[in-house]
Design a protein around this motif. Sequence first.
Motif, PDB file in Angstrom:
ATOM      1  N   HIS A   8     -47.989 -91.857   5.710  1.00 47.95           N
ATOM      2  CA  HIS A   8     -47.848 -90.709   6.609  1.00 47.95           C
ATOM      3  C   HIS A   8     -49.081 -89.823   6.608  1.00 47.95           C
ATOM      4  O   HIS A   8     -49.680 -89.575   5.561  1.00 47.95           O
ATOM      5  CB  HIS A   8     -46.654 -89.849   6.193  1.00 47.95           C
ATOM      6  N   ALA A   9     -49.429 -89.322   7.784  1.00 51.53           N
ATOM      7  CA  ALA A   9     -50.516 -88.346   7.901  1.00 51.53           C
ATOM      8  C   ALA A   9     -49.978 -86.922   7.953  1.00 51.53           C
ATOM      9  O   ALA A   9     -50.706 -85.969   7.701  1.00 51.53           O
ATOM     10  CB  ALA A   9     -51.346 -88.624   9.152  1.00 51.53           C
ATOM     11  N   PHE A  10     -48.684 -86.770   8.303  1.00 52.64           N
ATOM     12  CA  PHE A  10     -48.060 -85.451   8.402  1.00 52.64           C
ATOM     13  C   PHE A  10     -47.233 -85.157   7.152  1.00 52.64           C
ATOM     14  O   PHE A  10     -46.942 -86.038   6.343  1.00 52.64           O
ATOM     15  CB  PHE A  10     -47.122 -85.376   9.611  1.00 52.64           C
ATOM     16  N   ALA A  11     -46.847 -83.901   7.011  1.00 47.89           N
ATOM     17  CA  ALA A  11     -45.824 -83.473   6.060  1.00 47.89           C
ATOM     18  C   ALA A  11     -44.616 -83.023   6.872  1.00 47.89           C
ATOM     19  O   ALA A  11     -44.647 -83.024   8.108  1.00 47.89           O
ATOM     20  CB  ALA A  11     -46.342 -82.337   5.183  1.00 47.89           C
ATOM     21  N   GLN A  12     -43.543 -82.661   6.192  1.00 46.05           N
ATOM     22  CA  GLN A  12     -42.374 -82.114   6.866  1.00 46.05           C
ATOM     23  C   GLN A  12     -41.932 -80.836   6.169  1.00 46.05           C
ATOM     24  O   GLN A  12     -42.119 -80.688   4.956  1.00 46.05           O
ATOM     25  CB  GLN A  12     -41.203 -83.095   6.842  1.00 46.05           C
ATOM     26  N   ILE A  13     -41.344 -79.931   6.940  1.00 47.16           N
ATOM     27  CA  ILE A  13     -40.636 -78.800   6.348  1.00 47.16           C
ATOM     28  C   ILE A  13     -39.168 -78.921   6.728  1.00 47.16           C
ATOM     29  O   ILE A  13     -38.819 -79.431   7.801  1.00 47.16           O
ATOM     30  CB  ILE A  13     -41.185 -77.430   6.800  1.00 47.16           C
ATOM     31  N   LYS A  14     -38.339 -78.472   5.823  1.00 51.33           N
ATOM     32  CA  LYS A  14     -36.900 -78.466   6.064  1.00 51.33           C
ATOM     33  C   LYS A  14     -36.373 -77.089   5.678  1.00 51.33           C
ATOM     34  O   LYS A  14     -36.562 -76.630   4.533  1.00 51.33           O
ATOM     35  CB  LYS A  14     -36.216 -79.553   5.234  1.00 51.33           C
ATOM     36  N   LEU A  15     -35.756 -76.406   6.610  1.00 49.36           N
ATOM     37  CA  LEU A  15     -35.156 -75.097   6.362  1.00 49.36           C
ATOM     38  C   LEU A  15     -33.650 -75.274   6.298  1.00 49.36           C
ATOM     39  O   LEU A  15     -33.023 -75.721   7.257  1.00 49.36           O
ATOM     40  CB  LEU A  15     -35.531 -74.110   7.464  1.00 49.36           C
ATOM     41  N   ILE A  16     -33.043 -74.932   5.148  1.00 48.33           N
ATOM     42  CA  ILE A  16     -31.596 -75.053   4.958  1.00 48.33           C
ATOM     43  C   ILE A  16     -31.035 -73.640   4.852  1.00 48.33           C
ATOM     44  O   ILE A  16     -31.316 -72.918   3.892  1.00 48.33           O
ATOM     45  CB  ILE A  16     -31.260 -75.853   3.688  1.00 48.33           C
ATOM     46  N   ILE A  17     -30.275 -73.225   5.844  1.00 49.48           N
ATOM     47  CA  ILE A  17     -29.789 -71.838   5.912  1.00 49.48           C
ATOM     48  C   ILE A  17     -28.286 -71.826   5.670  1.00 49.48           C
ATOM     49  O   ILE A  17     -27.514 -72.397   6.442  1.00 49.48           O
ATOM     50  CB  ILE A  17     -30.116 -71.208   7.278  1.00 49.48           C
ATOM     51  N   SER A  18     -27.880 -71.189   4.582  1.00 47.01           N
ATOM     52  CA  SER A  18     -26.474 -71.152   4.203  1.00 47.01           C
ATOM     53  C   SER A  18     -25.949 -69.721   4.197  1.00 47.01           C
ATOM     54  O   SER A  18     -26.716 -68.760   4.240  1.00 47.01           O
ATOM     55  CB  SER A  18     -26.287 -71.789   2.823  1.00 47.01           C
ATOM     56  N   LYS A  19     -24.650 -69.606   4.128  1.00 43.89           N
ATOM     57  CA  LYS A  19     -23.992 -68.301   4.126  1.00 43.89           C
ATOM     58  C   LYS A  19     -23.431 -68.012   2.747  1.00 43.89           C
ATOM     59  O   LYS A  19     -22.677 -68.805   2.195  1.00 43.89           O
ATOM     60  CB  LYS A  19     -22.862 -68.310   5.166  1.00 43.89           C
ATOM     61  N   ASP A  20     -23.826 -66.892   2.176  1.00 44.10           N
ATOM     62  CA  ASP A  20     -23.279 -66.471   0.890  1.00 44.10           C
ATOM     63  C   ASP A  20     -21.812 -66.069   1.060  1.00 44.10           C
ATOM     64  O   ASP A  20     -21.432 -65.528   2.087  1.00 44.10           O
ATOM     65  CB  ASP A  20     -24.099 -65.290   0.349  1.00 44.10           C
TER      66      ASP A  20
END
Length: 365
Positions: free
Chosen positions: A210-222
Motif C-alpha cells: 500500500h502507498a496510502f494509510a487509513q484513518i478510522k473514527l469510531i464514535i460512541s455514546k457514553d
Amino acid sequence: MIKNRYIVLFLALPLFCSCSKEAGEEVNPNAPAGLEARIAGVSLVTRGGAATASDISTLGIYAVNSVSSETAYGTAPAGTYCEYKIDKGVASPKDAAAPLWLYREKATIFSCHPAPSSASDIASGGTATDPVPTVKIPAAAIGHTQSAIATVSGNVYDFADAAHDYMYGVAYDDKQSTEAARYLATQPVADNGHVGAGTSGPKVAIGLKHAFAQIKLIISKDAAYKGDAKITQVTYTRKMKTLKSDGSTTMSLKDGTLTNTADLADTHCSFTFAASGGVATTEATGEKAAPVILVNYVLPNAASKSTFSVTVDGKAMTMQHASDPEWEAGNIYSYTISIKPTGLALTGFTVIAWKDESQPDIPTI
C-alpha cells in the motif's frame, strides 16, 4: 511498526509459440512468450480497500530491460506498459490485440494497482541501471469531504474504495520464514528465455504494498449521555499532505514514494450525514454498542496535533489532540471518541498493519 503489506500475485510466464511444432522441427527461438498473471492467494486481508483478488480489477505491468545491450522493451530506464484485467484471479491483457510479450531478454517487472488507463500516465525515471518509473494519482483517489448516506445494515461508512487502493509491486519470496521478510526491497525480474514448446518459464511473484494509510473514527455514546446521539457532522482537522488537485501527484513503482503532494497547514477530513444522521448507541443488555464508524484513505504524514469536531443532537462538540503520531503507509490509525455529557473524549487509539486482525477495544468490521 509493521510495514505495509497486502496481497501476493504470481505471474506465470508460459511460452506460446507463434507457429506450431511439427515432428522433427525446431521451435523458433525468437517466438514470443505471453505474460499471464494468476492470483495464487491473498497473504493479508485488508479492512477497507481491496480485500480479496476479486476486488482487484486492473493491474499495470511495466517491463524495463535489465541488460544494457538489450532493448526489446525500449531503452532503459524507459520500458513498455500493458494494462491487464483480472477475472477470477487470472490476468490477461486488456487489449488482446496488443499484449505485452516477453522475449529472451531479461526485464525488471514494475507493477501497480489500479492500472492507469494510458501509458502516458507512467513516466520513466531514474537511470538505466536503477530505473524508477512513476504513475500519476488523480486527486479523486482520496475524497476528504464525504457525504455519508445512512445505511440499513449499520453505522459503518467506508470510503476506502478498493478501486483507489494505490499499491506498487515488489518481489515476493514465499521461502522466507516470516511474512514481513517475504516482501523484498527489489522488483522481480523476468528472464523467461526459450524453454521449448509445451513448457513454462519461471514464475514471477509480486507482493503488492500500500502507498496510502487509513484513518478510522469510531464514535460512541457514553452511558451518562442522555441525548439521542444523532450525529450530523464529523470533522477531523490536522496538518497533512494531500493529493494535488491537478492530478500531478505521483507514486514511485519502485518503493511507493509519493511526490508532488500538496502540503496544507490546516486540512479537514469532513463527513456530512444525510438528514437521518448517524446514531451512536451505548451497550444494551445482551447487545454490543453500535458506534458510528468512518473509514477513509489518507497520505503518509509527519506527526502533528489535531482537532476532532462532532455535531451531535444539533450541538457542535470539539476536542483537541496534541500528539497525533506519524502516519505510515500500510497502517490503519483508529481513534475511538466518546460522546459524554461534558463533551468529547478520546477513549482509545490503536495502530495496526493493514490486515485482518482483531482489535480488542473496538468492533470488528
